[in-house]
Design a protein around this motif. Structure first.
Motif, PDB file in Angstrom:
ATOM      1  N   ARG A  31       0.847  -1.302  -0.071  1.00 50.97           N
ATOM      2  CA  ARG A  31      -0.041  -0.202   0.053  1.00 50.97           C
ATOM      3  C   ARG A  31       0.906   1.073   0.094  1.00 50.97           C
ATOM      4  NH1 ARG A  31      -6.025  -0.187  -0.299  1.00 50.97           N
ATOM      5  NH2 ARG A  31      -6.402  -2.455   0.069  1.00 50.97           N
ATOM      6  N   ALA A  32       1.997   0.984   0.643  1.00 51.87           N
ATOM      7  CA  ALA A  32       2.855   2.319   0.689  1.00 51.87           C
ATOM      8  C   ALA A  32       3.897   2.080  -0.453  1.00 51.87           C
ATOM      9  CB  ALA A  32       3.686   2.490   2.082  1.00 51.87           C
ATOM     10  N   GLY A  33       3.826   1.536  -1.435  1.00 48.68           N
ATOM     11  CA  GLY A  33       4.886   1.215  -2.649  1.00 48.68           C
ATOM     12  C   GLY A  33       5.414   2.526  -3.197  1.00 48.68           C
ATOM     13  N   SER A  34       5.016   3.545  -3.044  1.00 47.60           N
ATOM     14  CA  SER A  34       5.667   4.544  -3.712  1.00 47.60           C
ATOM     15  C   SER A  34       6.347   5.494  -2.720  1.00 47.60           C
ATOM     16  CB  SER A  34       4.768   5.651  -4.345  1.00 47.60           C
ATOM     17  OG  SER A  34       3.617   5.966  -3.867  1.00 47.60           O
ATOM     18  N   ILE A  35       6.266   5.016  -1.324  1.00 46.51           N
ATOM     19  CA  ILE A  35       6.834   6.003  -0.141  1.00 46.51           C
ATOM     20  C   ILE A  35       8.255   5.488  -0.118  1.00 46.51           C
ATOM     21  CG2 ILE A  35       6.662   6.404   2.207  1.00 46.51           C
ATOM     22  CD1 ILE A  35       3.828   6.410   2.048  1.00 46.51           C
ATOM     23  N   THR A  36       9.128   6.549   0.016  1.00 47.73           N
ATOM     24  CA  THR A  36      10.720   6.196   0.047  1.00 47.73           C
ATOM     25  C   THR A  36      11.363   7.582   0.299  1.00 47.73           C
ATOM     26  OG1 THR A  36      12.668   4.969  -0.394  1.00 47.73           O
ATOM     27  CG2 THR A  36      11.514   6.257  -2.280  1.00 47.73           C
ATOM     28  N   GLY A  37      12.581   7.225   1.182  1.00 44.91           N
ATOM     29  CA  GLY A  37      13.309   8.590   1.687  1.00 44.91           C
ATOM     30  C   GLY A  37      12.776   9.592   2.572  1.00 44.91           C
ATOM     31  N   THR A  38      11.644   9.056   3.241  1.00 43.94           N
ATOM     32  CA  THR A  38      10.950  10.202   3.868  1.00 43.94           C
ATOM     33  C   THR A  38      10.591   9.944   5.268  1.00 43.94           C
ATOM     34  OG1 THR A  38       8.871   8.835   3.289  1.00 43.94           O
ATOM     35  CG2 THR A  38       9.129  10.743   2.134  1.00 43.94           C
ATOM     36  N   GLU A  39      10.462  10.807   6.122  1.00 45.45           N
ATOM     37  CA  GLU A  39      10.271  10.747   7.652  1.00 45.45           C
ATOM     38  C   GLU A  39       8.852  10.717   7.834  1.00 45.45           C
ATOM     39  OE1 GLU A  39      12.191  12.403  11.898  1.00 45.45           O
ATOM     40  OE2 GLU A  39      12.277  13.552   9.845  1.00 45.45           O
ATOM     41  N   HIS A  40       8.426   9.912   8.853  1.00 46.81           N
ATOM     42  CA  HIS A  40       6.895   9.823   9.210  1.00 46.81           C
ATOM     43  C   HIS A  40       6.968  10.157  10.856  1.00 46.81           C
ATOM     44  CE1 HIS A  40       5.743   8.491   5.212  1.00 46.81           C
ATOM     45  NE2 HIS A  40       6.886   7.917   5.198  1.00 46.81           N
ATOM     46  N   VAL A  41       6.459  11.125  11.216  1.00 50.29           N
ATOM     47  CA  VAL A  41       6.554  11.428  12.795  1.00 50.29           C
ATOM     48  C   VAL A  41       5.198  11.071  13.261  1.00 50.29           C
ATOM     49  CG1 VAL A  41       6.666  13.556  14.288  1.00 50.29           C
ATOM     50  CG2 VAL A  41       8.032  13.415  12.022  1.00 50.29           C
ATOM     51  N   ILE A  42       5.307  10.355  14.537  1.00 49.41           N
ATOM     52  CA  ILE A  42       4.287   9.835  15.140  1.00 49.41           C
ATOM     53  C   ILE A  42       4.355  10.415  16.659  1.00 49.41           C
ATOM     54  CG2 ILE A  42       5.074   7.537  15.147  1.00 49.41           C
ATOM     55  CD1 ILE A  42       2.359   6.680  15.600  1.00 49.41           C
ATOM     56  N   ASP A  43       3.927  11.706  16.860  1.00 52.58           N
ATOM     57  CA  ASP A  43       4.296  12.125  18.173  1.00 52.58           C
ATOM     58  C   ASP A  43       3.174  12.970  18.882  1.00 52.58           C
ATOM     59  OD1 ASP A  43       3.919  14.393  16.426  1.00 52.58           O
ATOM     60  OD2 ASP A  43       5.863  15.372  17.102  1.00 52.58           O
ATOM     61  N   GLY A  44       1.894  12.572  18.523  1.00 57.78           N
ATOM     62  CA  GLY A  44       0.940  13.486  19.106  1.00 57.78           C
ATOM     63  C   GLY A  44       0.897  14.909  18.984  1.00 57.78           C
ATOM     64  N   GLY A  45       1.538  15.400  18.075  1.00 57.78           N
ATOM     65  CA  GLY A  45       1.762  16.702  17.532  1.00 57.78           C
ATOM     66  C   GLY A  45       2.735  17.706  18.157  1.00 57.78           C
ATOM     67  N   THR A  46       3.398  16.946  18.928  1.00 58.61           N
ATOM     68  CA  THR A  46       4.695  17.343  19.694  1.00 58.61           C
ATOM     69  C   THR A  46       5.430  18.425  18.741  1.00 58.61           C
ATOM     70  OG1 THR A  46       4.985  15.487  20.953  1.00 58.61           O
ATOM     71  CG2 THR A  46       6.451  17.156  21.163  1.00 58.61           C
ATOM     72  N   ILE A  47       6.031  17.994  17.592  1.00 61.54           N
ATOM     73  CA  ILE A  47       6.733  18.769  16.625  1.00 61.54           C
ATOM     74  C   ILE A  47       5.494  19.816  16.059  1.00 61.54           C
ATOM     75  CG2 ILE A  47       7.738  18.960  14.401  1.00 61.54           C
ATOM     76  CD1 ILE A  47       9.629  17.319  16.302  1.00 61.54           C
ATOM     77  N   PRO A  48       5.957  21.231  16.483  1.00 57.79           N
ATOM     78  CA  PRO A  48       5.167  22.323  16.065  1.00 57.79           C
ATOM     79  C   PRO A  48       4.889  22.120  14.415  1.00 57.79           C
ATOM     80  CG  PRO A  48       6.820  23.153  17.437  1.00 57.79           C
ATOM     81  CD  PRO A  48       7.032  21.850  17.070  1.00 57.79           C
ATOM     82  N   THR A  49       3.788  22.281  13.950  1.00 56.97           N
ATOM     83  CA  THR A  49       3.754  22.405  12.429  1.00 56.97           C
ATOM     84  C   THR A  49       3.577  23.729  11.835  1.00 56.97           C
ATOM     85  OG1 THR A  49       1.171  22.008  12.673  1.00 56.97           O
ATOM     86  CG2 THR A  49       2.318  20.117  12.563  1.00 56.97           C
ATOM     87  N   ALA A  50       3.736  23.842  10.546  1.00 53.26           N
ATOM     88  CA  ALA A  50       3.754  25.181   9.912  1.00 53.26           C
ATOM     89  C   ALA A  50       2.029  25.774   9.834  1.00 53.26           C
ATOM     90  CB  ALA A  50       4.214  25.386   8.812  1.00 53.26           C
TER      91      ALA A  50
END
Length: 259
Positions: free
Chosen positions: A240-259
């Motif tokens: 299902r994720a066959g085109s996903i590579t080279g990326t970072e996937h954050v799972i932190d409950g929103g800790t990292i501030p988003t733009a």
């Protein structure tokens, strides 16, 4: 087996798969049909010997022994999940970290992935397929200066290594992705809270508050569950994720501030 995700026939290695998010990942990959081998320094009684390799991955020999066992038991793996990581560094900031402590953090958080990839990735490239997940940490972007400087630096090195590796091998059929958790509700995170609390004259709840404050808060109000991290990993290693590579996937409950 999930109708949405199917890993039937896939062969996987998950390092540090005896507790926490690692154990949850092993369970879920197996539920989805994969044959999974895991490893740690000692085998818990609830894990069958056939599913486990005893190895100290902080050493070059331990990584070599595990790679040989994987090749013998699984052949060329389809999935590598590098879960191993952690920190034993004392509080006290940069001045508390001697050369030995820095080396221990690198040997635990960076070098096992480098060594195992070097041993197992060429087979995957030769076959033209596979996926590798490097579990990093949001602390490579939000380090805790008092207690996790060396850990954060090692995880940042793992992230940079992953980016370079992806550029090299993705055109040859092997996907490289990063999963970057924040605070996960595991035994290790409780121990960290206990240690921080004790070093500041309090208990585990005081340590938890210190972690929350240092991270700038968690918008959802709780750490991630190990099963949530496992679910993200399972999706990323699936077709299902066959085109996903080279990326970072954050799972932190929103800790990292988003733009």
């Amino acid at each position: 087996m999930s109708a949405f995700l199917n890993l039937e026939g896939k062969k996987a290695l998950v390092t540090s798969g005896t507790r926490g998010a690692g154990a949850a990942t092993v369970r879920l990959l197996r539920e989805l049909g994969a044959e999974v081998l895991t490893t740690a320094r000692t085998r818990p009684a609830n894990i069958a010997e056939a599913d486990f390799v005893t190895a100290d991955l902080t050493t070059a020999q331990g990584c070599a022994d595990l790679a040989a066992a994987v090749q013998h038991r699984l052949g060329t793996p389809d999935i590598l999940v590098h879960m191993l990581g952690g920190s034993s560094a004392p509080a006290g900031g940069f001045a508390a970290l001697d050369d030995g402590q820095w080396q221990r953090e690198l040997d635990l958080n960076l070098m096992p992935a480098v060594r195992l990839d070097r041993a197992l990735l060429p087979q995957m490239v030769a076959r033209g397929s596979g996926v590798i997940v490097h579990v990093t940490s949001i602390q490579n972007r939000l380090p805790l200066p008092d207690a996790t400087t060396a850990y954060a630096a090692a995880k940042a090195a793992l992230s940079t290594y992953s980016k370079s590796l992806s550029k090299e091998v993705s055109p040859r059929g092997v996907r490289i992705v990063r999963v970057s958790p924040g605070w996960i509700a595991t035994e290790a995170s409780v121990h960290l809270a206990e240690r921080l609390g004790a070093e500041h004259g309090g208990g585990v709840e005081a340590g938890k508050q210190l972690i929350m404050q240092a991270l700038g808060g968690i918008p959802i109000g709780r750490p991630a569950h190990p099963e949530e991290v496992a679910s993200l990993i399972a999706f990323l290693v699936s077709e299902r994720a066959g085109s996903i590579t080279g990326t970072e996937h954050v799972i932190d409950g929103g800790t990292i501030p988003t733009a």
